[in-house]
Design an enzyme around this catalytic site. Sequence first.
Site, PDB file in Angstrom:
ATOM      1  N   TYR A  64       5.112 -31.841 -25.236  1.00  0.00           N
ATOM      2  CA  TYR A  64       3.790 -31.259 -25.466  1.00  0.00           C
ATOM      3  C   TYR A  64       2.844 -31.571 -24.317  1.00  0.00           C
ATOM      4  O   TYR A  64       3.096 -32.481 -23.525  1.00  0.00           O
ATOM      5  CB  TYR A  64       3.184 -31.769 -26.787  1.00  0.00           C
ATOM      6  CG  TYR A  64       2.850 -33.244 -26.780  1.00  0.00           C
ATOM      7  CD1 TYR A  64       1.607 -33.692 -26.325  1.00  0.00           C
ATOM      8  CD2 TYR A  64       3.773 -34.197 -27.206  1.00  0.00           C
ATOM      9  CE1 TYR A  64       1.301 -35.041 -26.294  1.00  0.00           C
ATOM     10  CE2 TYR A  64       3.475 -35.546 -27.173  1.00  0.00           C
ATOM     11  CZ  TYR A  64       2.232 -35.970 -26.712  1.00  0.00           C
ATOM     12  OH  TYR A  64       1.932 -37.300 -26.666  1.00  0.00           O
TER      13      TYR A  64
ATOM     14  N   CYS B   9      -1.326 -35.905 -21.181  1.00  0.00           N
ATOM     15  CA  CYS B   9      -2.636 -35.842 -21.819  1.00  0.00           C
ATOM     16  C   CYS B   9      -3.793 -35.917 -20.837  1.00  0.00           C
ATOM     17  O   CYS B   9      -4.901 -36.232 -21.223  1.00  0.00           O
ATOM     18  CB  CYS B   9      -2.771 -36.932 -22.878  1.00  0.00           C
ATOM     19  SG  CYS B   9      -2.841 -38.588 -22.174  1.00  0.00           S
TER      20      CYS B   9
ATOM     21  N   MET C 159      -3.965  -5.769  11.063  1.00  0.00           N
ATOM     22  CA  MET C 159      -4.885  -4.789  11.632  1.00  0.00           C
ATOM     23  C   MET C 159      -5.756  -4.137  10.561  1.00  0.00           C
ATOM     24  O   MET C 159      -5.306  -3.834   9.470  1.00  0.00           O
ATOM     25  CB  MET C 159      -4.107  -3.717  12.382  1.00  0.00           C
ATOM     26  CG  MET C 159      -5.000  -2.900  13.297  1.00  0.00           C
ATOM     27  SD  MET C 159      -4.163  -1.421  13.880  1.00  0.00           S
ATOM     28  CE  MET C 159      -4.325  -0.372  12.437  1.00  0.00           C
TER      29      MET C 159
ATOM     30  N   LYS D  16       0.833  -1.207   0.000  1.00  0.00           N
ATOM     31  CA  LYS D  16       0.000   0.000   0.000  1.00  0.00           C
ATOM     32  C   LYS D  16       0.870   1.260   0.000  1.00  0.00           C
ATOM     33  O   LYS D  16       0.642   2.192  -0.767  1.00  0.00           O
ATOM     34  CB  LYS D  16      -0.880  -0.033   1.259  1.00  0.00           C
ATOM     35  CG  LYS D  16      -1.859   1.099   1.377  1.00  0.00           C
ATOM     36  CD  LYS D  16      -3.085   0.814   0.561  1.00  0.00           C
ATOM     37  CE  LYS D  16      -3.992   2.051   0.542  1.00  0.00           C
ATOM     38  NZ  LYS D  16      -5.084   1.896  -0.423  1.00  0.00           N
TER      39      LYS D  16
END
Lengths: 893, 893
Positions: free
Chosen positions: A870, A850, A109, A28
């Site tokens: 693959y 697969c 908090m 933040k």
Amino acid sequence: MGEFVFHFGGDAQSVDPRAQEKAVVGGKGANLAQMAAIGLPVPPGFTISTEICAHYAGGDRLIDDDLRAQVAQGIAHLEAATGRRFGDPVTPLLVSVRSGASVSMPGMMDTVLDLGLNDVTVEALAKASGDARFAWDSYRRFIQIYGDVALGVDHYLFEDALEIAKEDNGFFTDVEMEAQHWKALVSEYKSIVETETGAPFPQDVDAQLWGAIAAVFDSWDSERARTYRRLNGISASLGTAVTVQAMVFGNRDQQSATGVAFTRDPTTGARQCFGEWLINAQGEDVVAGLRTPQYLTRAAREAAGAKPLSMEEAMPEAFAQLTGLFTKLEEHFRDMLDIEFTVEQGRLWVLQARSGKRTAAAALRMASDMVGEGLITQQEALLRIEPMALAQLLHPTLDPDAPRDLLAKGLPASPGAASGAIVLDAETAERRAERGEAVILVRVETSPEDIHGMHAAVGILTARGGMTSHAAVVARSMGRPCVTGTAAISIDAAKRSLSIGGRQMREGDTITIDGTTGEVMAGSVPLTRSELVGDFAVLMGWADQVMAETGRHLGVRANADTPAECLVARQFGAQGVGLCRTEPMFFQAERIDAMRRFILSPEARARQKALDHLLHLQRDDFRQIFQDMAGLPVAIRLLDLPLHGFLPESQADMATLAESLDIGLDKLRRLAGEMHEFNPLLGLRGCRLGIAYPELYAMQLRALFEAACEAAQTHAPAQLEVMVPLVSSAAELAAIRVQVETIAQDVFNAQGLTLSWRLGAMIEVPRAALMAGTLAGEAEFFSFGSNDLTQTTLGMGRDDAARFMGRYVDRGIYGADPFITLDEAGVGALIALAREQGRAARPDLELGLCGEHGADPASVAFCLAQGLDYVSASPYRVPVARLAAAQAALRAG
Amino acid sequence: MGEFVFHFGGDAQSVDPRAQEKAVVGGKGANLAQMAAIGLPVPPGFTISTEICAHYAGGDRLIDDDLRAQVAQGIAHLEAATGRRFGDPVTPLLVSVRSGASVSMPGMMDTVLDLGLNDVTVEALAKASGDARFAWDSYRRFIQIYGDVALGVDHYLFEDALEIAKEDNGFFTDVEMEAQHWKALVSEYKSIVETETGAPFPQDVDAQLWGAIAAVFDSWDSERARTYRRLNGISASLGTAVTVQAMVFGNRDQQSATGVAFTRDPTTGARQCFGEWLINAQGEDVVAGLRTPQYLTRAAREAAGAKPLSMEEAMPEAFAQLTGLFTKLEEHFRDMLDIEFTVEQGRLWVLQARSGKRTAAAALRMASDMVGEGLITQQEALLRIEPMALAQLLHPTLDPDAPRDLLAKGLPASPGAASGAIVLDAETAERRAERGEAVILVRVETSPEDIHGMHAAVGILTARGGMTSHAAVVARSMGRPCVTGTAAISIDAAKRSLSIGGRQMREGDTITIDGTTGEVMAGSVPLTRSELVGDFAVLMGWADQVMAETGRHLGVRANADTPAECLVARQFGAQGVGLCRTEPMFFQAERIDAMRRFILSPEARARQKALDHLLHLQRDDFRQIFQDMAGLPVAIRLLDLPLHGFLPESQADMATLAESLDIGLDKLRRLAGEMHEFNPLLGLRGCRLGIAYPELYAMQLRALFEAACEAAQTHAPAQLEVMVPLVSSAAELAAIRVQVETIAQDVFNAQGLTLSWRLGAMIEVPRAALMAGTLAGEAEFFSFGSNDLTQTTLGMGRDDAARFMGRYVDRGIYGADPFITLDEAGVGALIALAREQGRAARPDLELGLCGEHGADPASVAFCLAQGLDYVSASPYRVPVARLAAAQAALRAG
């Protein structure tokens, strides 16, 4: 100790790069500092670095003079920037205090707002805002939250007091409380604090501030925070920062306002301001829904036919200032942003800017546009798209504005939406579909016998089963929307009726299912289909290009069983078929009869005749597939399903079958009973079948090679891969190799041509992975069948696990559902072992995966990292896998 | 090339040690050379070394001058020793030629007998034996086998010619063929050879000899031999030797004979000559059964009341010479021997001497006696006993002399024999057993619900299931004889009748089963029980002693679920309980009701009440076990069985249950249906149950700790081990550890004493083995549940695999049934991995194995080699495991 309080906003001129680093000032704090640094009007503030937390939480909870001095300088910075003073009775400075670690972390908090309010400054706030109710409500909120987090007062005490206050006044909601009621409650709250803590609520604003800072540091060490860190492997030494920021108010007057703006349209992705605002209001008013937010732009207002002025019209200067920031923001954050802003007495403040949520369609368009604008690279664009969101784009979706009559909710098992008439069995589905009717197949659960009905249906709905149940897996491979595990369904098959979520319905009634959300609705809900072919194609092109540039490789093939699926797969860019299951081919009406005759006929001649019949049909299937996939690899999996999977289930079907086989029903029942298996997954299936019934595999192999030869007459030959399921020993593979060699040679001799082919093993049981070195002696490729490999490695049936997997994931026993995301620690370890030993024995061993994991992004990344050749995914998920592969390649660098 | 033809017998005085080495002269050649070397009257012979085979098979098939010269010297040696001459028309030397590799190997050339016969020498043989029929039959046999193996003539041609000859003469059997018929057939055979090979049958005896030698070498390279070598990992470079030996004939006259003698009684082990013989006969006559062999000793003849003279009486000199060899033979081979001998015209020849087969009882007695005689050491004695044979001794066996009416044959699932009345369900078994009746429970297959019936029965017989089916496993653990997989049984439960092997029987009819052979017999067959407590105890003592001396350690515990089993286990020397299953405790009548109420009651109160009831009962079970096993480790496995395993199966039982639960039958059916699992092995069981229903494990843990505290009042405390089944993640174990800690502390506080306990994980799924490092962080011990670990690693359900495992083993796809002998390559690799990673994380991690493999000798040897701390076996197999462990330790050196 050096600098550990970093200013931002106002005239802060920090050159210390640490001021914008998450590790130092938290997520933040870094975001605010960055916005301030690029000149955005961020309310001034300062952040105490995480270093102090480590120091504080380290043991002595020391807040020393040096820190006090630097915080005092921070407050001075806020006072200078705002022209207010902390604790001043006339123009008081109010601040927010929040925690912020470098990683998002629950258990920390809550934000404390309006710190600096006390019995004196509350009056100043009332006066300045002209809203005494708001001021006293703010004060009581401040006491409540501060009392809870900083003073350790049980929050129920405050809540009870509020309830009593409302009762005393005869109010039902907080909205009815006026200024005087809030003021009275403040008194009550203060006495609660005094009773509970033995001291009055601190009126000294510095004491308030230090109490809040200490509370943030204490919260880092809370039980919840520690548990979360342990479960997520976050180091306790990271610490949290504390950000203190000047409050600004959008409800001071008619020159004040609050709102939310997106730098592009989050629904369509178009580059235009989008958002809403409220004059003389604060953020909470928008959230609480007490007032209806208005449009930001005149165009949007006019399009909606709304009366209240847009921000563009009512506050043209502030609006121009806001939209003027868009480019700067996008250039800095390199993304579409969601901005919270406040206008305080004509002055614009940006409270927060973060990446905006967006629809899949918008994500695609924005990624494409931003590359065109030079804002981001193709690589960044690719990384911006959530692969699973692509699946959303490829299926029809419900019109978001259409009304819905929700009946029940199940599991979102296969994306897309569909409306149709309820049918309760596969035969009815087929019959009504042939008449051109859209039907939705509703079953307790589906079995391989239902496949033709699932094909005929536009959607599938089941009462049982998980995300990886038979229904889910088959539906995804077919691209049919599917909702599974809808416990609120009960079917009365005899009466052809059912109840969904307590509502009685009958076969033929129309329902709509949304496989993306799991919703089941009564009647027909209008559908839309995204028209994003252009952006989609562009993105896929980049994916391939970027993949090539990284020098890494992971091909994407499709799990496709039929010519229709092959066409879809090829259209979506599949580089071949990684898994062609041959079972579904046997489930069409005339075929299953032949299959049953083969299984049950007592006479060898009848059995062989059945096989000859199947050979003929299967050859046609294969030929079409080889033609469709001309030139590409096609891995045909030999029969895997246990034979009892082909037997009828209903008594009526059994009787019909007995008649057609000319054996007594009792005998048929006995034969079928003998085929029963305790754990079908672990039984006589896969290549065990091929070894037990060599004539079955012989038929398939002959069909395969004859079809390949026929297809090769007119098309480039497909690259034949014969895939042997459920291998657990090299000897199995060796035995089948002999069979394949003999039949292939026989066919090639007869046809006068020779095609190359390869034999491979599916690695689906742990032993296959453990024996990979010897298996590779007989196999030219391995295909990891990750569904079964997961089931056997974990000792967990995927359908049976649906009953407890939710709880297991919630409790963190498994990090993710292992049937969705590959279990790297267990199953992944076996894959790594098999790869290592397999490639050591045969360096050019081809490796593919697969299972259902083939389109899961995390699993695809694992496959890439493992050096697999693959992955193979269901046709509609091929694009998902292609994008995931490109992202993984980019991330791997 | 040096010496490569080694002589034996006669006056051969080879000092070359290679002459007795298997690797050089093959197993057969080495045995003959050794016998000759210690002065036994072995027919003279010579062996061509394996070296020549390598040379020959290496490529050029060269038979060179050097070899010819050395073979000629070998023939000269035979001629000198026998006084005959090779090819001599009056006193021809005939020889046998056989192949012999250093390892026994099918696929090699058959033995060629009577080589040296031709048209001239056959007449000499006829004259010398006075038996023209024998001479011509020998000649035609020689042509037939030589034609086949050396000349490549299809053996069917000879067989067809013989058939035609018999038909032409109107004969049905070979026995009817007289000398002239055989002589005619020889002519026929010779013309077959000439037609097929283009050359007449070789009359030159040297040509015959070289043809046979080349055939042996060629057979080394035959398809069958190569396949066998490949499958068994035998190097092709080993080669085969060729042994040429002078023929001797026991059928020359009344001073000739043939026979078989054992140096000790192979049935009882007593040190006395045992065997049979025939005057004026050759070995074949004994085998063909045309004449009844006679006793060797007078004592045996008199005991049997037989007339024909014993060898001791008819040929006292030869008999004395024969028995005079016994001590020499036993001293050399250090074992009881089975001797084939021939007396030719008064002269004794020993044709073969090898370790004699023996019963388990004899093996035990001989091992014990031989140690007493100083013939072998205790270590050798231990290595002589086949551990599995011990199991035979611990159970009743059928009287071998009693007549049997065999009905069918199934799988020998649990050793021992029993007779009793057929009962078709567990309830009837219990009811009739209570009346004191011996019953045999006959079921299609058993389930946990049948356990009380199995306890009540004296034996179990099932139609389905393999060696490791539920029936088999439970029966072995109970020590009940059991025959499973008896396909020839079909049961008509409604009519309370059944058919066994086509014979109709009814409940109550008496049958006998032999779990050692798998036989099922009608009626009652008398039983015997070996009285070998003395030798058995001695052997077990040696086993422990020898184990201690090797410095290796592998403890043996028992899988024991009840106090009765614990007592048996302790009596057999178990060092603790390695697996106490808690499921059986729930299957007694009053308990299963409570269990079902827990599972199915809709009300939480009723569920808790059911658990409270069970707590009480289970505590009593545990207390008794802890008392029985005082001071020893007891590993209690928390509930593992899926809950649906406790539900009734029959409709009647369902109805009763519905009534007792006060819910509708329909609702009960639905509840039960919802608990159905596709693959129960992979479902909601093991610790998954404990996590889903924490109150269930809480009940068991409380019962366990309370019982331990109670037992500790009067007995030395057992070492408590809490064993968590089906662990696949450290988080599961961590969750259960918290529960155990809490409950243990609670009980200890209440009872005012503290006992130590340990928590461990069963390693039953591959993931547990793969994650062993992290599991060891939570576990103080691992127990490999090798049954489930085998099922999941191989992806093979043990009951379902029974349908194809036989074929798999026959075809060599698996070397052994992995549910009997641990699959070292697959499952063993996981065990090794888990051991390594587990001990790396926790060096004092205790490791045990508690599957069915715990008493399989090869598996026990693996466990020892892996450094496991113990194996755990069913009580009746504890001695088997102890012996196997000692043998493994000895072999490991």
